[in-house]
Scaffold this active site. Structure first.
Site, PDB file in Angstrom:
ATOM      1  N   ASP A  31       0.826  -1.206   0.000  1.00 44.28           N
ATOM      2  CA  ASP A  31       0.000   0.000   0.000  1.00 44.28           C
ATOM      3  C   ASP A  31       0.863   1.260   0.000  1.00 44.28           C
ATOM      4  OD1 ASP A  31       0.976  -0.170   2.548  1.00 44.28           O
ATOM      5  OD2 ASP A  31      -0.962  -0.008   3.563  1.00 44.28           O
ATOM      6  N   SER A  32       2.183   1.070   0.061  1.00 43.57           N
ATOM      7  CA  SER A  32       3.103   2.198  -0.122  1.00 43.57           C
ATOM      8  C   SER A  32       2.942   2.821  -1.508  1.00 43.57           C
ATOM      9  CB  SER A  32       4.554   1.744   0.077  1.00 43.57           C
ATOM     10  OG  SER A  32       4.820   0.554  -0.642  1.00 43.57           O
ATOM     11  N   ASP A  84      -0.895  -6.221  -0.174  1.00 44.21           N
ATOM     12  CA  ASP A  84      -1.276  -5.540   1.077  1.00 44.21           C
ATOM     13  C   ASP A  84      -2.791  -5.352   1.147  1.00 44.21           C
ATOM     14  OD1 ASP A  84       0.543  -4.923   3.058  1.00 44.21           O
ATOM     15  OD2 ASP A  84       1.423  -3.278   1.921  1.00 44.21           O
ATOM     16  N   LYS A 111       8.967  33.525  26.150  1.00 45.21           N
ATOM     17  CA  LYS A 111       8.294  34.320  25.135  1.00 45.21           C
ATOM     18  C   LYS A 111       6.817  33.980  25.018  1.00 45.21           C
ATOM     19  CE  LYS A 111      12.422  35.795  24.364  1.00 45.21           C
ATOM     20  NZ  LYS A 111      12.874  37.087  24.935  1.00 45.21           N
ATOM     21  N   GLU A 121      -1.272  -5.327   8.575  1.00 49.37           N
ATOM     22  CA  GLU A 121      -0.443  -4.649   9.564  1.00 49.37           C
ATOM     23  C   GLU A 121      -1.020  -4.768  10.968  1.00 49.37           C
ATOM     24  OE1 GLU A 121       0.336  -0.595   8.672  1.00 49.37           O
ATOM     25  OE2 GLU A 121       1.171  -0.993   6.694  1.00 49.37           O
ATOM     26  N   ILE A 160      11.205  28.982  20.462  1.00 47.83           N
ATOM     27  CA  ILE A 160      10.703  29.635  21.667  1.00 47.83           C
ATOM     28  C   ILE A 160       9.565  30.613  21.399  1.00 47.83           C
ATOM     29  CG2 ILE A 160      12.925  29.363  22.823  1.00 47.83           C
ATOM     30  CD1 ILE A 160      13.472  32.305  22.349  1.00 47.83           C
ATOM     31  N   LYS A 182      -0.882  -9.457   3.023  1.00 56.51           N
ATOM     32  CA  LYS A 182      -0.183  -8.940   4.203  1.00 56.51           C
ATOM     33  C   LYS A 182      -1.092  -7.958   4.916  1.00 56.51           C
ATOM     34  CE  LYS A 182       3.151  -5.753   3.993  1.00 56.51           C
ATOM     35  NZ  LYS A 182       2.715  -4.710   4.964  1.00 56.51           N
TER      36      LYS A 182
END
Length: 1010
Positions: free
Chosen positions: A85-86, A124, A795, A156, A758, A154
């Site tokens: 699925d990339s 996938d 700040k 995940e 900051i 596959k």
């Protein structure tokens, strides 16, 4: 592997590689047509994979998304082809894998199935197609096999629902590959593309999840972005093969994304056949085939991944805890293998994989010497660099520019050697190698050797290096280094001999300003009772930035007591929301241990506290940092390190990252006190990266590259890049594209990035604030050990007196070192306790952040609008407590001397303390930083009135001078006409003096009085 493609493009392998060309001719009566399968081998089966696993033979896996890539993978003999699925990211251009649909995935699957006839095909399951129920998961898996032509699927993750889904799919007769570690479909939960298994709990979870997937019936498990010891433990604990990606060399196999492996952002799609009317301008297929064959060979021979491609680390303490947890689970062998893998990674210095990666370049006679310098520098350690250098020396006989190539490679090795804990023997060896093999040293290498030998007390060796140089190499730069080393070691006579050489009339390389600085500094410090630090003027307080403060201190404005005093507009302080804090204190008196309501906590807070800081304080800071960044990123409390304000935080990070003499790139204009905060006690150098107003002073990659290259040429070691975002003094925030460019730059150079954030909460207009933390969670390939953030409450909350600074690093070693150093600048426990209570009040924090943005915007508008009415513009800004005021039109001429003259007028006559751009190292004169948030509105209006009076007066004087000039011209005309008819009664000299004397500027001109 991106480098592998580049190398194979610029050279032809010495060995012949037979490639199968899939774009062969077709019969005359057709123009387009697809090739027939060329590979007669049968499809790889699960049985064959299990056999390879049992024999300990590495399994190779690569992703593919279309017919051409599948054909190349098939030709290379890769074992497993994953349609991942990339594709969402590398083919469709999305930022994550989440958007791709099942229908789109099936299109990719079918295309790959037509092109790859040999490898086992795995598809996938895309996000959103298997999470709802086991029925949905099974239905999706069936479609991937039936409609997509895959052999297995596959999925995940390892949550109970995923385990159940995997088990149901297996029971339906479909082979399943699991996937643990970094699971891209879960970035919402993980907080981005972040490596997993880096602490005890996470590491144990990786192993346990992999075991659960095996129990569910998975035939293999992918381990993504986990430390090598964790991957080794999981591989040992499982009976099924593990496939690693960013998980080190101890997995049963390896997988890479096709586009990543080949070093391209998108596939250069090729036609299935080359028509007769088409001219081929490149043989890309040959290059791709070579790259894939090389990848397969390296994985098969256990050469890939090596140490440099196993970036994710687990600290030694977490590793010990992880091993202990494995033993508690009864996984003694897994614990043993994990410990062995960690030991191997720590001591791995085999250059063989790098030799393989470099073989094609070495065999090319026309390769640029810079290529070898870059390869050597990228190896990351002295042991690998020296091994590669020796390999290069032995294998590069055919190089046209062999001597230059070896010289530049040796320079990189010397740089690594000098960074070693005990570099003496290594540097001596390298110098001897250069002499024995007659390899000329570069100027950079020469300077490094002379300086490092001098620092180690080996002055004679420094002199020897210098004396053996050819005369044309003894330039001013090299001689300056020698003089510095000699003077530092008390060899004054020898130093002046070198100076005499420079002073000879025939000398091509005379002394320069740096020579004078060295001699004067060393002479002044000789025989002094105090330290060089005490006598040093490098604290930066000689800057007009600080002189303006002194002018205010000597004559401070007060509306009633001193209405003619200097108004302080040089201090970036936020007093706009102090009323909100006061109100909260009144409503929460128990937050302070100095009140009757909070006195019961006095004893607990007043006693000694560990320098880690109060846990509730660090958690409150981490949460506040998240909210100040819109909740788009997550910060871990254990990575928060306290310091005495941002000043202390910046200095601490310098001590952690650099040695004296090392340098950081800093885009200009930059915060004036950086010269003090970063340099004074640390000995670190600042290399300004020049930016211009033509693009709003935004830093460019070209400017960075130029500054980096110049520093290298002069022997300066660049350790990192420092940026302020939002910028002080610009008042601008960096956009996403610029941040990504900066992160890519430091990642390519493998140098640090320190982001001073900051002013994060002061952003009041588009583009909004984007933290570097947000960028790196999207750029998953970045080495996070190089990223560090400095923050404070001075700040955003207007609490500079509380001295709360924060170092937040993604590097475990830096966190540990900074924490130890924090004992020299702790935040008081009373302050920590009070702020922990305030910042834990989420309702208060949310309201405060909204208000501070609104109030800064209002004050910014009030001030800039007032200036615009006078005809004064400012740099366009969207953040900060100041503006960069443009007074270039008021300069007498375009020089910094004129800027300082104008500044003195503003300080002494207008009675306003503003800061000239030169104190911020601005490249253009005429810019002034003016702060507007450290006063009430009445004082701001008085300041505007003073500026208006000054501007109007200046214009009046200019008009008056202009009229004088016009009148003078008319008068001169008359005089010349009259003198034509008049006999000269004056001498020539007096005539010239009288007629051509310039008219003086009006004594009322403020520029004249300056």
């Amino acid at each position: 592997m991106a480098a592998s493609l580049v190398r194979s493009c610029c050279s032809r392998a010495s060995r012949a590689i037979t490639t199968v060309r899939f774009m062969s001719n077709v019969p005359e009566d057709t123009v387009y047509g697809g090739p027939k399968p060329q590979n007669s081998n049968q499809r790889v089966t699960l049985t064959q994979l299990r056999q390879k696993h049992r024999k300990g033979e590495p399994i190779t896996m690569v992703t593919a998304y279309d017919y051409p890539s599948a054909v190349h993978i098939d030709t290379a003999g890769i074992d497993v082809c994953l349609v991942g699925d990339s594709a969402a990211m590398v083919v469709h251009g999305y930022d994550t894998t989440l958007p791709i649909s099942l229908e789109e995935m099936l299109v990719h699957c079918r295309a790959v199935a037509r092109g790859a006839k040999r490898p086992l095909l795995v598809g996938d399951l895309p996000f959103g197609t298997y999470e709802s129920s086991t029925n949905q998961a099974v239905d999706t898996a069936v479609r991937v096999l039936k409609e997509g032509g895959m052999d297995a699927i596959k999925l995940e993750g390892g949550s109970p629902s995923r385990i159940t889904a995997a088990k149901s799919i297996v029971e339906a007769g479909i082979a399943v590959m699991g996937h643990v570690g970094l699971t891209p479909q879960a970035i919402s939960v993980l907080g981005g593309f972040r490596p997993q298994g880096k602490n005890i709990a996470s590491a144990v979870k990786v192993v346990e999840t992999a075991m659960a997937l095996q129990e569910a019936g998975c035939f293999s498990v992918v381990l993504e972005c986990v430390p090598p010891p964790v991957a080794a433990a999981a591989t040992s604990a499982l009976n099924i093969p593990t496939i690693g990606i960013g998980a080190g060399p101890f997995c049963s196999g390896q997988v890479l994304v096709y586009h990543d492996l080949l070093g391209m952002m998108q596939h250069p799609h090729q036609a299935k056949v080359t028509p007769k009317f088409c001219k081929q301008y490149a043989q890309v297929g040959e290059v791709i085939n070579k790259a894939l064959l090389e990848y397969k060979e390296e994985v098969s021979k256990h050469l890939f991944p090596g140490p440099s491609h196993s970036p994710y680390k687990i600290s030694s303490s977490d590793l010990d805890g992880f091993l202990s947890e494995l033993q508690k689970l009864g996984l003694d062998k897994a614990a043993s293998d994990a410990a062995a893998s960690a030991e191997k990674m720590d001591h791995s210095d085999s250059p063989s994989s790098h030799e393989s990666l470099s073989a094609l370049v070495v065999s090319s006679s026309s390769a640029s010497p810079l290529v070898f310098s870059q390869i050597t520098r990228r190896l990351g350690s002295y042991s690998l660099a020296i091994s590669f250098f020796e390999y290069l020396d032995a294998k590069s006989q055919s190089l046209k520019r062999r001597e230059e190539s070896l010289s530049l490679a040796l320079q990189s090795v010397i740089e690594f050697a000098g960074s070693e804990p005990d570099p003496r023997d290594k540097l001596l060896r390298l110098y001897e190698i250069a002499k024995e093999k007659n390899i000329p040293l570069t100027v950079v290498a020469t300077n490094l050797l002379i300086r490092w030998f001098g620092r180690m007390g080996m002055v004679n060796q420094s002199v020897l290096v210098y004396e053996r140089l050819d005369s044309n190499m003894k330039n001013s730069q090299v001689r300056n280094v020698v003089v510095d080393v000699l003077l530092r070691n008390g060899l004054v006579d020898d130093a002046f001999k070198v100076l005499d050489e420079m002073l000879q009339k025939e000398s091509v390389f005379p002394p320069n300003r740096i020579t004078a600085d060295i001699v004067l500094h060393e002479g002044a410090c000789e025989n002094q009772l105090l330290s060089k630090l005490a006598l040093s003027d490098k604290h930066g307080e000689a800057s007009p930035y600080f002189h303006g403060w002194k002018a205010y201190d000597n004559n401070p404005f007060h509306p009633t007591h001193n209405p003619q005093g200097v108004i302080q507009m040089g201090l970036a302080e936020n007093q706009l929301c102090s009323d909100l804090i006061k109100e909260w204190i009144k409503e929460n008196p128990q937050a302070s241990i100095c009140t009757a309501e909070g006195i019961d906590s006095f004893s607990d807070i007043a006693v000694f506290q560990d320098y880690h800081g109060l846990k509730q304080f660090r958690q409150a800071i981490a949460t506040f940092m998240e909210r100040a960044r819109g909740g788009r990123v997550r910060f871990e409390a254990e990575r928060v390190v306290m310091s005495g304000g941002a000043t202390g935080a910046n200095e601490t990070i310098m001590f952690c990252l650099a040695d004296p003499g090392d340098a950081f790139l800093v885009p200009t204009p930059y915060y004036a006190a950086f010269d003090r905060d970063l340099r004074w006690r640390t000995g670190v150098r600042i290399i300004p990266v020049e930016c211009s107003s033509s693009n709003n002073f935004q830093v460019t990659k070209q400017a960075l590259e130029s500054a980096y290259l110049k520093a290298q040429e002069t022997g300066i070691k660049i350790k990192g890049l420092i940026i302020s975002n939002p910028s002080n003094p610009l008042g601008t925030s960096l956009d996403r594209e610029t941040l990504e460019s900066l992160v890519s730059f430091i990642n390519d150079k493998q140098i640090h990035l320190v982001c001073d954030e900051i002013y994060a909460a002061t952003v009041f207009a588009e583009p909004g604030f984007i933290s570097v933390a947000e960028i790196i969670q999207e750029m998953y390939y970045v080495n996070r050990d190089l990223i560090h953030i400095v923050y404070s409450l001075s700040k955003d909350m207007g609490l500079p007196g509380f001295r709360v600074g924060v170092v937040y690093s993604y590097n475990d070693v830096v966190v540990s070192c900074a924490r130890r150093m924090s004992s020299f600048g702790l935040v008081s426990s009373q302050t920590q306790s009070f702020l922990a209570a305030m910042l834990s009040d989420q309702s208060f924090v949310d309201n405060f952040l909204v208000e501070v943005s609104k109030r800064v915007a209002k004050r910014h508008h009030m001030f800039t609008e007032g200036l615009e009415e006078m005809g004064i513009s400012c740099l366009r800004s969207n953040a900060g407590l100041f503006v960069l005021m443009d007074l270039r039109h008021m300069l007498k001429d375009k020089t910094f001397d004129s800027e300082m003259a104008l500044w003195r007028v503003i300080i002494n006559k207008v009675k306003i303390n503003v800061s000239p751009g030169s104190s911020f190292h601005c490249s253009e004169p005429g810019w002034f930083r003016v702060c507007f948030a450290n006063m009430d509105e009445d004082t701001l209006q008085i300041a505007l009135e003073r500026i208006k009076d000054f501007v109007v007066g200046d214009r009046a004087n200019k008009n008056k001078n202009c009229n004088c000039i016009c009148n003078n011209k008319r008068e001169n005309k008359k005089r010349k006409s009259f003198q034509k008819n008049l006999k000269l009664s004056l001498s020539s000299m007096r005539y010239e003096e009288h007629v051509r004397s310039p008219k003086l500027m009006s004594p009322h001109s403020p520029l004249l009085r300056a």
